[in-house]
Design a protein around this motif. Structure first.
Motif, PDB file in Angstrom:
ATOM      1  N   LYS A  80       0.800  -1.226   0.181  1.00  0.00           N
ATOM      2  CA  LYS A  80       0.037   0.022  -0.067  1.00  0.00           C
ATOM      3  C   LYS A  80       0.908   1.402   0.132  1.00  0.00           C
ATOM      4  N   MET A  81       1.866   1.240   0.739  1.00  0.00           N
ATOM      5  CA  MET A  81       2.808   2.267   0.871  1.00  0.00           C
ATOM      6  C   MET A  81       3.708   2.713  -0.712  1.00  0.00           C
ATOM      7  N   VAL A  82       3.833   1.424  -1.343  1.00  0.00           N
ATOM      8  CA  VAL A  82       4.536   1.704  -2.512  1.00  0.00           C
ATOM      9  C   VAL A  82       3.456   2.088  -3.467  1.00  0.00           C
ATOM     10  N   ASN A  83       2.384   1.656  -3.688  1.00  0.00           N
ATOM     11  CA  ASN A  83       1.207   2.189  -4.638  1.00  0.00           C
ATOM     12  C   ASN A  83       0.911   3.568  -4.179  1.00  0.00           C
ATOM     13  N   LYS A  84       0.864   3.879  -2.976  1.00  0.00           N
ATOM     14  CA  LYS A  84       0.697   5.459  -2.510  1.00  0.00           C
ATOM     15  C   LYS A  84       1.697   6.400  -3.233  1.00  0.00           C
ATOM     16  N   SER A  85       3.005   5.721  -3.084  1.00  0.00           N
ATOM     17  CA  SER A  85       3.899   6.634  -3.806  1.00  0.00           C
ATOM     18  C   SER A  85       4.082   6.771  -5.192  1.00  0.00           C
ATOM     19  N   ARG A  86       3.650   5.587  -5.897  1.00  0.00           N
ATOM     20  CA  ARG A  86       3.154   5.426  -7.385  1.00  0.00           C
ATOM     21  C   ARG A  86       2.168   6.615  -7.737  1.00  0.00           C
ATOM     22  N   LYS A  87       1.301   6.739  -6.782  1.00  0.00           N
ATOM     23  CA  LYS A  87       0.121   7.549  -7.048  1.00  0.00           C
ATOM     24  C   LYS A  87       0.661   9.165  -6.906  1.00  0.00           C
ATOM     25  N   ASP A  88       1.466   9.529  -5.923  1.00  0.00           N
ATOM     26  CA  ASP A  88       1.965  10.509  -5.673  1.00  0.00           C
ATOM     27  C   ASP A  88       2.469  11.170  -7.054  1.00  0.00           C
ATOM     28  N   LEU A  89       3.318  10.277  -7.961  1.00  0.00           N
ATOM     29  CA  LEU A  89       4.064  10.524  -8.936  1.00  0.00           C
ATOM     30  C   LEU A  89       3.062  11.432  -9.984  1.00  0.00           C
ATOM     31  N   ARG A  90       1.737  11.184  -9.956  1.00  0.00           N
ATOM     32  CA  ARG A  90       1.048  11.715 -10.752  1.00  0.00           C
ATOM     33  C   ARG A  90       0.715  13.325 -10.558  1.00  0.00           C
ATOM     34  N   GLN A  91       1.312  13.540  -9.434  1.00  0.00           N
ATOM     35  CA  GLN A  91       1.060  15.173  -9.198  1.00  0.00           C
ATOM     36  C   GLN A  91       1.859  15.828 -10.293  1.00  0.00           C
ATOM     37  N   PRO A  92       1.424  17.034 -10.598  1.00  0.00           N
ATOM     38  CA  PRO A  92       1.930  17.780 -11.657  1.00  0.00           C
ATOM     39  C   PRO A  92       3.509  18.142 -11.525  1.00  0.00           C
ATOM     40  N   ASP A  93       3.778  18.731 -10.249  1.00  0.00           N
ATOM     41  CA  ASP A  93       4.970  19.049 -10.128  1.00  0.00           C
ATOM     42  C   ASP A  93       5.936  18.113  -9.231  1.00  0.00           C
ATOM     43  N   MET A  94       5.392  16.652  -9.334  1.00  0.00           N
ATOM     44  CA  MET A  94       6.409  15.830  -8.896  1.00  0.00           C
ATOM     45  C   MET A  94       7.622  15.262  -9.807  1.00  0.00           C
ATOM     46  N   ARG A  95       8.632  15.091  -9.449  1.00  0.00           N
ATOM     47  CA  ARG A  95       9.670  14.833 -10.690  1.00  0.00           C
ATOM     48  C   ARG A  95      10.080  13.460 -10.363  1.00  0.00           C
ATOM     49  N   ALA A  96      10.194  12.887  -9.106  1.00  0.00           N
ATOM     50  CA  ALA A  96      10.868  11.658  -8.799  1.00  0.00           C
ATOM     51  C   ALA A  96      10.618  11.156  -7.301  1.00  0.00           C
ATOM     52  N   ILE A  97      10.397   9.935  -6.989  1.00  0.00           N
ATOM     53  CA  ILE A  97      10.071   9.456  -5.635  1.00  0.00           C
ATOM     54  C   ILE A  97      11.125   8.146  -5.511  1.00  0.00           C
ATOM     55  N   GLY A  98      11.494   8.087  -4.392  1.00  0.00           N
ATOM     56  CA  GLY A  98      12.122   6.715  -4.270  1.00  0.00           C
ATOM     57  C   GLY A  98      12.301   6.459  -2.554  1.00  0.00           C
ATOM     58  N   SER A  99      12.668   5.338  -2.522  1.00  0.00           N
ATOM     59  CA  SER A  99      12.741   4.805  -0.962  1.00  0.00           C
ATOM     60  C   SER A  99      13.617   3.532  -0.828  1.00  0.00           C
ATOM     61  N   ASP A 100      14.150   3.415   0.280  1.00  0.00           N
ATOM     62  CA  ASP A 100      14.789   2.220   0.567  1.00  0.00           C
ATOM     63  C   ASP A 100      14.464   2.076   2.095  1.00  0.00           C
ATOM     64  N   LYS A 150      11.062  22.607 -10.017  1.00  0.00           N
ATOM     65  CA  LYS A 150      11.161  24.063  -9.496  1.00  0.00           C
ATOM     66  C   LYS A 150      11.586  24.282  -7.753  1.00  0.00           C
ATOM     67  N   ALA A 151      12.018  23.189  -7.517  1.00  0.00           N
ATOM     68  CA  ALA A 151      12.362  23.124  -6.011  1.00  0.00           C
ATOM     69  C   ALA A 151      14.086  23.011  -5.832  1.00  0.00           C
ATOM     70  N   ALA A 152      14.590  23.741  -4.700  1.00  0.00           N
ATOM     71  CA  ALA A 152      16.049  23.925  -4.418  1.00  0.00           C
ATOM     72  C   ALA A 152      16.434  22.761  -4.157  1.00  0.00           C
ATOM     73  N   HIS A 153      15.916  21.707  -3.601  1.00  0.00           N
ATOM     74  CA  HIS A 153      16.154  20.393  -3.000  1.00  0.00           C
ATOM     75  C   HIS A 153      15.138  19.362  -2.858  1.00  0.00           C
ATOM     76  N   GLY A 154      15.386  18.426  -2.776  1.00  0.00           N
ATOM     77  CA  GLY A 154      14.067  17.348  -2.428  1.00  0.00           C
ATOM     78  C   GLY A 154      13.529  17.170  -0.995  1.00  0.00           C
ATOM     79  N   MET A 155      12.821  16.342  -0.787  1.00  0.00           N
ATOM     80  CA  MET A 155      12.313  16.309   0.745  1.00  0.00           C
ATOM     81  C   MET A 155      12.572  14.895   0.871  1.00  0.00           C
ATOM     82  N   TYR A 156      13.283  14.814   2.147  1.00  0.00           N
ATOM     83  CA  TYR A 156      13.717  13.581   2.606  1.00  0.00           C
ATOM     84  C   TYR A 156      13.017  13.219   3.974  1.00  0.00           C
ATOM     85  N   TYR A 157      12.501  11.995   4.362  1.00  0.00           N
ATOM     86  CA  TYR A 157      12.395  11.619   5.832  1.00  0.00           C
ATOM     87  C   TYR A 157      12.273  10.241   5.946  1.00  0.00           C
ATOM     88  N   THR A 158      12.419   9.880   7.068  1.00  0.00           N
ATOM     89  CA  THR A 158      12.564   8.527   7.625  1.00  0.00           C
ATOM     90  C   THR A 158      11.258   8.169   8.526  1.00  0.00           C
TER      91      THR A 158
END
Length: 184
Positions: free
Chosen positions: A56-76, A99-107
Motif C-alpha cells: 500500500k505504501m509503494v502504491n501510494k508513492s506511485r500515485k504521488d508521481l501523478r502530481q504535476p510538480d512531482m519529478r521523482a520518488i524513491g525509498s529504501d 522548481k524546488a531547490a532540493h528534495g524532501m527526505y524523511y525516515t
C-alpha cells in the motif's frame, strides 16, 4: 572445542528461528526507485498482512508521481531491530519536485508483530506522546532532533521556532512529518 561449536550452532539455530525472513524487492522505473521487503515466515497470513501493508505504501508513492510538480520518488529500507516477537523497519523516502531547490527526505519506522503481521502502535513501548510537551522538549534541547543519518544531532535553526507542530497518530504510528522542516 565441541562445547563451543555446539553452543555456536544452537545460537545460530535460535537466531534463524526468530527471524522474519525477507528479501528485497526493487521496483524501479523512469522516475521511481523503491526498495522494500517482501516477508516470508512460519505464519503465511502474518507475512501476507505485512506485505500487503508495505505494498500500500509503494502504491501510494506511485500515485504521488501523478502530481504535476512531482519529478521523482524513491525509498529504501532497513531492518533495524528484530526479536522473536517484533520486526522493526525504517523506510528512508525522498521526493523530488520541479522548481524546488532540493528534495524532501524523511525516515519513518514501522514495527510489526511477527505472529499477526499487524503494525504495533508506538504506545506499546512508550507512553502516548503529547504534542505540546514534545515541542517544548525539542525547543528546550531536552530531546534531540537527528539528521538524515539518524546519528548526527541537528543544530538547524528551525528548532527554536517550531510553531506549526503536531504529532499525528496514523494507525498507531507517531510522526513528525507534518512539520516540513523536520522532514528535510
Amino acid at each position: 572445542m565441541k562445547k563451543t561449536l555446539l553452543s555456536l550452532f544452537l545460537a545460530m539455530a535460535v537466531a534463524a528461528g526468530a527471524s522474519a525472513a525477507q528479501q528485497t524487492e526493487v521496483d524501479k522505473g523512469d522516475r521511481f526507485d523503491y526498495k522494500y521487503p517482501v516477508f516470508t515466515q512460519e505464519n503465511p497470513r502474518a507475512a501476507q498482512r505485512m506485505n500487503r501493508d508495505i505494498q500500500k505504501m509503494v502504491n501510494k508513492s506511485r500515485k504521488d508521481l501523478r502530481q504535476p510538480d512531482m519529478r521523482a520518488i524513491g525509498s529504501d529500507y532497513e531492518v533495524i531491530y528484530e526479536n522473536e516477537q517484533f520486526v522493526c523497519l525504517t523506510f528512508n523516502t525522498w521526493y523530488y519536485y520541479d522548481k524546488a531547490a532540493h528534495g524532501m527526505y524523511y525516515t519513518h519506522g514501522i514495527v510489526y508483530d511477527k505472529a499477526t503481521g499487524k503494525r504495533v502502535p508506538y504506545t506499546r513501548f512508550i507512553e502516548e506522546l503529547d504534542a505540546e510537551q514534545l515541542k517544548q522538549d525539542i525547543k528546550g534541547k531536552k530531546l534531540p532532533v537527528y539528521g538524515a543519518d539518524l546519528k548526527t544531532v541537528s543544530e538547524a535553526p528551525f528548532i527554536d521556532n517550531i510553531d506549526n507542530f503536531k504529532v499525528s497518530n496514523h494507525r498507531g504510528r507517531a510522526s513528525l512529518s507534518d512539520v516540513p522542516a523536520l522532514r528535510a
